[in-house]
Motif scaffolding. Structure first.
Motif, short mmCIF file in Angstrom:
data_model
loop_
_atom_site.label_atom_id
_atom_site.label_comp_id
_atom_site.label_asym_id
_atom_site.label_seq_id
_atom_site.Cartn_x
_atom_site.Cartn_y
_atom_site.Cartn_z
N THR A 139 0.85 -1.18 0.00
CA THR A 139 0.00 0.00 0.00
C THR A 139 0.88 1.23 0.00
O THR A 139 1.70 1.43 0.90
N VAL A 140 0.77 2.03 -1.06
CA VAL A 140 1.52 3.27 -1.21
C VAL A 140 0.50 4.39 -1.20
O VAL A 140 -0.24 4.56 -2.17
N GLY A 141 0.46 5.14 -0.10
CA GLY A 141 -0.58 6.16 0.02
C GLY A 141 -1.94 5.51 0.08
O GLY A 141 -2.19 4.68 0.94
N TYR A 142 -2.80 5.82 -0.87
CA TYR A 142 -4.14 5.26 -0.87
C TYR A 142 -4.26 4.03 -1.78
O TYR A 142 -5.25 3.31 -1.73
N CYS A 143 -3.29 3.77 -2.66
CA CYS A 143 -3.45 2.69 -3.64
C CYS A 143 -2.59 1.48 -3.29
O CYS A 143 -1.62 1.58 -2.56
N THR A 144 -2.97 0.34 -3.82
CA THR A 144 -2.22 -0.89 -3.62
C THR A 144 -1.48 -1.23 -4.90
O THR A 144 -2.09 -1.38 -5.96
N LEU A 145 -0.17 -1.33 -4.78
CA LEU A 145 0.70 -1.71 -5.88
C LEU A 145 1.04 -3.17 -5.71
O LEU A 145 1.51 -3.58 -4.65
N ILE B 239 5.01 2.22 4.67
CA ILE B 239 4.75 1.05 3.84
C ILE B 239 5.37 -0.18 4.51
O ILE B 239 6.32 -0.07 5.30
N GLU B 240 4.82 -1.33 4.18
CA GLU B 240 5.34 -2.61 4.66
C GLU B 240 5.66 -3.45 3.43
O GLU B 240 4.86 -3.54 2.50
N TYR B 241 6.85 -4.02 3.41
CA TYR B 241 7.25 -4.89 2.30
C TYR B 241 7.90 -6.15 2.87
O TYR B 241 8.96 -6.08 3.48
N LYS B 242 7.22 -7.27 2.72
CA LYS B 242 7.71 -8.58 3.11
C LYS B 242 8.32 -8.61 4.52
O LYS B 242 9.42 -9.09 4.74
N GLY B 243 7.59 -8.04 5.46
CA GLY B 243 8.01 -8.09 6.86
C GLY B 243 8.86 -6.92 7.31
O GLY B 243 9.24 -6.85 8.48
N LEU B 244 9.18 -5.99 6.42
CA LEU B 244 9.95 -4.80 6.79
C LEU B 244 9.04 -3.58 6.75
O LEU B 244 8.21 -3.44 5.86
N ILE B 245 9.22 -2.69 7.72
CA ILE B 245 8.41 -1.48 7.80
C ILE B 245 9.29 -0.27 7.52
O ILE B 245 10.36 -0.11 8.12
N PHE B 246 8.84 0.55 6.59
CA PHE B 246 9.51 1.80 6.23
C PHE B 246 8.54 2.93 6.58
O PHE B 246 7.48 3.04 5.96
N ALA C 72 19.18 9.97 2.68
CA ALA C 72 17.91 9.27 2.84
C ALA C 72 17.97 7.90 2.15
O ALA C 72 18.64 7.73 1.13
N LEU C 73 17.26 6.95 2.72
CA LEU C 73 17.10 5.64 2.11
C LEU C 73 16.13 5.79 0.94
O LEU C 73 15.06 6.37 1.08
N ARG C 74 16.52 5.29 -0.22
CA ARG C 74 15.70 5.39 -1.43
C ARG C 74 15.08 4.02 -1.70
O ARG C 74 15.78 3.02 -1.76
N LEU C 75 13.77 4.02 -1.87
CA LEU C 75 13.03 2.80 -2.19
C LEU C 75 12.43 2.96 -3.58
O LEU C 75 11.82 3.98 -3.87
N GLU C 76 12.63 1.96 -4.42
CA GLU C 76 12.04 1.97 -5.76
C GLU C 76 11.16 0.73 -5.89
O GLU C 76 11.63 -0.38 -5.69
N LEU C 77 9.89 0.95 -6.20
CA LEU C 77 8.93 -0.12 -6.33
C LEU C 77 8.24 -0.01 -7.67
O LEU C 77 7.92 1.10 -8.11
N SER C 78 7.99 -1.13 -8.31
CA SER C 78 7.22 -1.09 -9.55
C SER C 78 6.36 -2.34 -9.66
O SER C 78 6.67 -3.39 -9.10
N GLY C 79 5.26 -2.19 -10.37
CA GLY C 79 4.33 -3.30 -10.54
C GLY C 79 3.03 -2.82 -11.15
O GLY C 79 3.01 -1.87 -11.93
N ARG C 80 1.93 -3.46 -10.73
CA ARG C 80 0.62 -3.17 -11.30
C ARG C 80 -0.32 -2.62 -10.23
O ARG C 80 -0.30 -3.05 -9.09
N ILE C 81 -1.14 -1.70 -10.65
CA ILE C 81 -2.21 -1.15 -9.82
C ILE C 81 -3.51 -1.47 -10.55
O ILE C 81 -3.70 -1.05 -11.69
#
Length: 129
Positions: free
Chosen positions: A16-22, A87-94, A54-63
């Motif tokens: 979940t990025v903001g209001y949408c699910t990627l 955001i949470e990604y595979k057990g990690l919280i950012f 800053a830690l940079r996170l890059e995510l891509s996929g489908r909405i």
């Protein structure tokens, strides 16, 4: 005796990025440490200070489009204005992430291709059971 597991498929992970699910197919995290170096009188060098960027996170996929792609674009243009989120990604919280960049492409097939670049200064945490 050793054992091994065979991974037969790679499923997209919902984030979940903001209001949408990627449905994330690709995730990349990167960090940089800036180091200031000075020359000494005998032509050597020393580090005078350092600091993390800053830690940079890059995510891509489908909405998957529940509404029109224009609605997604409208909401993302508001979120890039400075709202922070977690955001949470595979057990990690950012946490305290800010959106630096987004790209969306309407596939015309019921989903939108999306990519996000997020920045955070907060430490990465693990999800606690």
């Amino acid at each position: 005796m050793s054992s091994s597991a065979v991974i037969s498929r790679n499923e997209a992970y919902p984030v979940t990025v903001g209001y949408c699910t990627l449905f994330c197919d690709r995730f990349k995290a990167s960090a940089v440490k800036v180091i200031n170096e000075e020359t000494t009188v005998n032509s050597g060098s020393i580090f005078t200070s350092s600091g993390l960027r800053a830690l940079r996170l890059e995510l891509s996929g489908r909405i998957y489009n529940e509404n029109s792609p224009l609605d997604l674009l409208f909401r993302l243009s508001n979120e890039i204005q400075g709202q922070t989120f977690t955001i949470e990604y595979k057990g990690l919280i950012f946490s305290d992430c800010v959106m630096q960049k987004y790209e969306v492409t309407d596939s015309g097939k019921g989903w939108t291709e999306g990519s996000f670049t997020l920045l955070t200064h907060s430490a990465v945490r693990e999800v606690t059971p």
